[in-house]
Design an enzyme around this catalytic site. Structure first.
Site, mmCIF file in Angstrom:
data_model
loop_
_atom_site.group_PDB
_atom_site.id
_atom_site.type_symbol
_atom_site.label_atom_id
_atom_site.label_comp_id
_atom_site.label_asym_id
_atom_site.label_seq_id
_atom_site.Cartn_x
_atom_site.Cartn_y
_atom_site.Cartn_z
ATOM 1 N N GLY C 192 -6.662 4.696 -1.625
ATOM 2 C CA GLY C 192 -7.028 6.097 -1.764
ATOM 3 C C GLY C 192 -7.386 6.778 -0.464
ATOM 4 N N ASP C 217 1.124 3.986 -9.583
ATOM 5 C CA ASP C 217 -0.247 3.528 -9.361
ATOM 6 C C ASP C 217 -0.557 3.712 -7.889
ATOM 7 O OD1 ASP C 217 -0.735 2.567 -12.078
ATOM 8 O OD2 ASP C 217 0.845 1.120 -11.590
ATOM 9 N N LEU C 218 -1.519 4.540 -7.606
ATOM 10 C CA LEU C 218 -1.807 4.942 -6.227
ATOM 11 C C LEU C 218 -1.984 3.732 -5.304
ATOM 12 C CD1 LEU C 218 -2.406 7.293 -4.294
ATOM 13 C CD2 LEU C 218 -4.824 7.040 -4.891
ATOM 14 N N ASP C 219 -1.159 3.651 -4.287
ATOM 15 C CA ASP C 219 -1.240 2.594 -3.270
ATOM 16 C C ASP C 219 -1.074 1.200 -3.864
ATOM 17 O OD1 ASP C 219 -1.702 4.637 -1.449
ATOM 18 O OD2 ASP C 219 -3.865 4.486 -1.619
ATOM 19 N N GLU C 220 -0.402 1.128 -4.994
ATOM 20 C CA GLU C 220 -0.242 -0.171 -5.673
ATOM 21 C C GLU C 220 1.211 -0.640 -5.674
ATOM 22 O OE1 GLU C 220 -2.537 -2.106 -6.794
ATOM 23 O OE2 GLU C 220 -4.231 -0.977 -7.566
#
Lengths: 275, 275, 275, 275
Positions: C192, C217-220
């Protein structure tokens, strides 16, 4: 404010220096110090709160230090550099980008090339490019032409950004300890020409790059920064050269950042680097 | 002689400290200093020439420093440590070897294990091994048994060398900032159990290890040292664990070397490390 | 010629593939292969001598491989990319330089920015710059404007070179596994916003950067490349951010080089990278 | 099962080899291959599912390969090594620990030392130690005494773990490409004695260690593994030597792991290493 000091070592130097600062109500924000006990030599770099009268402070510091002391209070915050190149773009382009976005810590005055290959990239950044061919002239005439161009600018450091000509003793002496070179090997391995070819032939598992001040002994000047990357049997000499460009760029950028921020002292053939 | 100082920051601290040293004809061999300007906090580590009267010097330094100052002149040159282990040998064996050859910077008083797996290696080095099973007893009884063993020795630091039990707040508080742990990930990634399994599942290209002081927040204490190694798709979780042992050993060894040489200051939840 | 193959694993795949090549008198110059035994999945990248009839070869390979096989013979040697930016220049400038000197392995079709800060540097390299503000419009309108621009070009990959807006699931799905992002931390640490601030507050001794494919999925998303540099107590969050830019640039450059040379396979949420 | 193959390159080798495996219903778990195109030489390492008749398989492989082919099916899974030492403990101790915990990939048959310094650590691990002084005897007699001891054991590799004597051509020839040495510099920098002193005098910013096969050209044999650590002006030659021990240990451990797992091929003066 940055203060750099180099002198003979003796008991009480830190007390003397910090006493002067304290008496002027200057606060030390960061301090790095090194004593070379074998050489009995003292090096110090200070970052302090601002102080108007730099000259007065320098005088006061000189009075409490050994006679041979070298003191710079607030060295030029913005240095001026001239870049010498041949045909390879990677180091020059990195410098031009940082120069353009004002994160270099210096202003590029001009670029001098012994080929015209890199003229276009300079003009795209409005940086003057001077072409001086090494062909059809002896080294003295070649270097004299370069000197004439340099003389037309203010210049703190010459940066050899993959400049593939060896400079004469006279030229080097004239700009002593103000010429920075990037060599494409982890010195002292593979001194001289074609280091990647030599690295390939030796079958090393690491290749490197070295930024150093230029002296008259080829690739023997004081080392500022070095870095390596792993390689293996799948790398041809060509592939090593290709991969090596990345660290050449990074190491020269690092060395410039250190020198231009007054973090590098030279004593005899070594550097003291306060990162 | 080593002197470490931590206190509130103010103008003139360096002058005051170096003035005391100079007045006693003590020469500074190496000095590292850090001011945390956000926290207004001053940290200093000095290596100086020898001086007989450490207590007198400490008093003189305290007189010129802020009231909250923490000064240690010549902290115990040879620390004493106790190592807690479970079944994995790599960190313990490295410590035992350095202990045996007197290059640890400390003496291992004893080893405490919640399994007997590592008893034999300890006995080969004539280091007492105490077995305290965590089975069939509650955590309080388990930790109380450990404390009783520790109380039988002089001990500066507890080292958790892959000790796989979580310690209670009461235990941690009792040895506050004197327990060093090695965690098998580059914290704060992969806090808690099975970090290599999590790293494998996430498909990371680097795995790491972190040495830190233990606090009551799991794997959240002040970090002393961290290191990583590259991995790729060919690594199973098992292979990561295997490769990771090498850096766990190296990072814990590094952290111990730093702490045992009085190079680590703790303030709030961070460390200041003068390498 | 480059051949990439992904399919279910079974006995005899290498024999079948190399048999087809051998029958066509194609020599294997380099071969990398990986079997994910847990997933029963086979990945292969071949560099071979040249062969005229790529389509015929692809058909012959498909005939000897499992039904689900994904085979690309000679994927586009020169990819086309579009770069999305906000205000930070370092990643974009590096890409523009490589694009200009034709060492990127792709052609930059255009740059899209939600600020005009980087328009000038693009125009200096004759690369079209499109400004799409995110202000005064909802995300759907914003992304729709971006999509319209992209649709005007051929484009193999979108590169988020410090593009500071989170893309909607619909947008991401539209370009699934064709959006590459550079995140300024060693994921999964500091997911994030503001990773350097978080790294500073945690007191880590390493900071990193991660290039990955973008998923919802954020930064996933699947990680392509990661790198770290050491930091210490003297780094403010600002200094970490400054130092971090160097590895962000390097990691994104590395990831692009890998993807654009068909060295990266994606399966589930991981990458197989044949360097 | 591990299969290693080295031979002249030609079209269809992979098809031929994988065809033999497939015909015997052997599945390839991992395959690494390298073609040295300049030397027209083919190298392959396979990990496969188990197969009872290793000799039969080797014969079948030889039948489909060029006449000069070197094929090993299932090389000794557990190698035997003898370690030669002088006085420094760090490499030997690391080997003894791994040997004791059966993670070395080999069994240490005995240790031979030209000083008795390391006898005690060997006896603590029940590993035979043989003392052969180099004093009061010529090199031939010295080496002959060492050979006699070696002859009393089965031995796949001799490991020079900081053995500070130069071996004669005759001795080296006798164990050609079966002697592994750790040299305390990043070769080819600082060949010969006192590399740390030379590194200090040159003012390098990196020091390294190199594991290599021993040939008759001092420190010129095929390199297996290399690693470096950063140093700065604060390192004396002594401090470099101290810090260097850590990477000497790590690099030798790495090289042994590679060689003992049949991951290293030698051709002319280089290695092909399939990590």
């Amino acid at each position: 404010m940055i203060i750099v000091i180099q002198c003979k070592d003796r008991v009480g130097l830190v007390a003397a220096i910090s006493g002067v600062l304290s008496a002027n109500n200057i606060n030390i924000v960061a301090m790095r110090e090194h004593v070379d006990t074998a050489e009995n030599r003292f090096f110090m770099r200070l970052e302090t709160t601002h102080y108007e009268e730099a000259d007065k402070l320098q005088q006061e510091l000189l009075q409490v230090l050994p006679q041979d002391a070298n003191v710079h209070v607030n060295p030029l915050p913005e240095k001026k550099i001239i870049v010498l190149v041949t045909k390879e773009y990677h180091c020059l382009a990195d410098i031009l980008i940082r120069n353009y976005f004002k994160t270099l810590g210096a202003t590029v005055q001009c670029v001098i090339g012994n080929h015209t290959t890199l003229e276009n990239i300079c003009s795209r950044f409005d940086v003057p490019f001077h072409f001086v061919s090494h062909l059809d002239k002896d080294k003295e005439t070649f270097e004299s032409a370069i000197k004439n161009i340099i003389d037309g600018y203010d210049c703190d450091y010459l940066v050899l950004a993959k400049f593939m000509r060896i400079l004469s003793p006279g030229f080097v002496k004239h700009y002593a300890m103000h010429i920075i070179n990037i060599h494409h090997s982890f010195l002292p391995a593979f001194i001289g020409a074609n280091p990647y070819k030599k690295a390939f032939e030796r079958g090393v598992k690491l290749i490197g790059a070295t930024a150093h001040f230029v002296t008259n002994d080829l690739d023997e000047g004081p080392i500022i920064a070095q870095q390596i990357i792993p390689v293996d049997h799948s790398f041809t000499a060509q592939a090593m050269m290709h991969a090596g460009k990345e660290i050449e760029t990074a190491v020269l950028a690092k060395a410039l950042q250190l020198v231009l921020n007054d973090r590098v002292f030279v004593y005899k053939n070594k550097t003291i680097v306060f990162e």
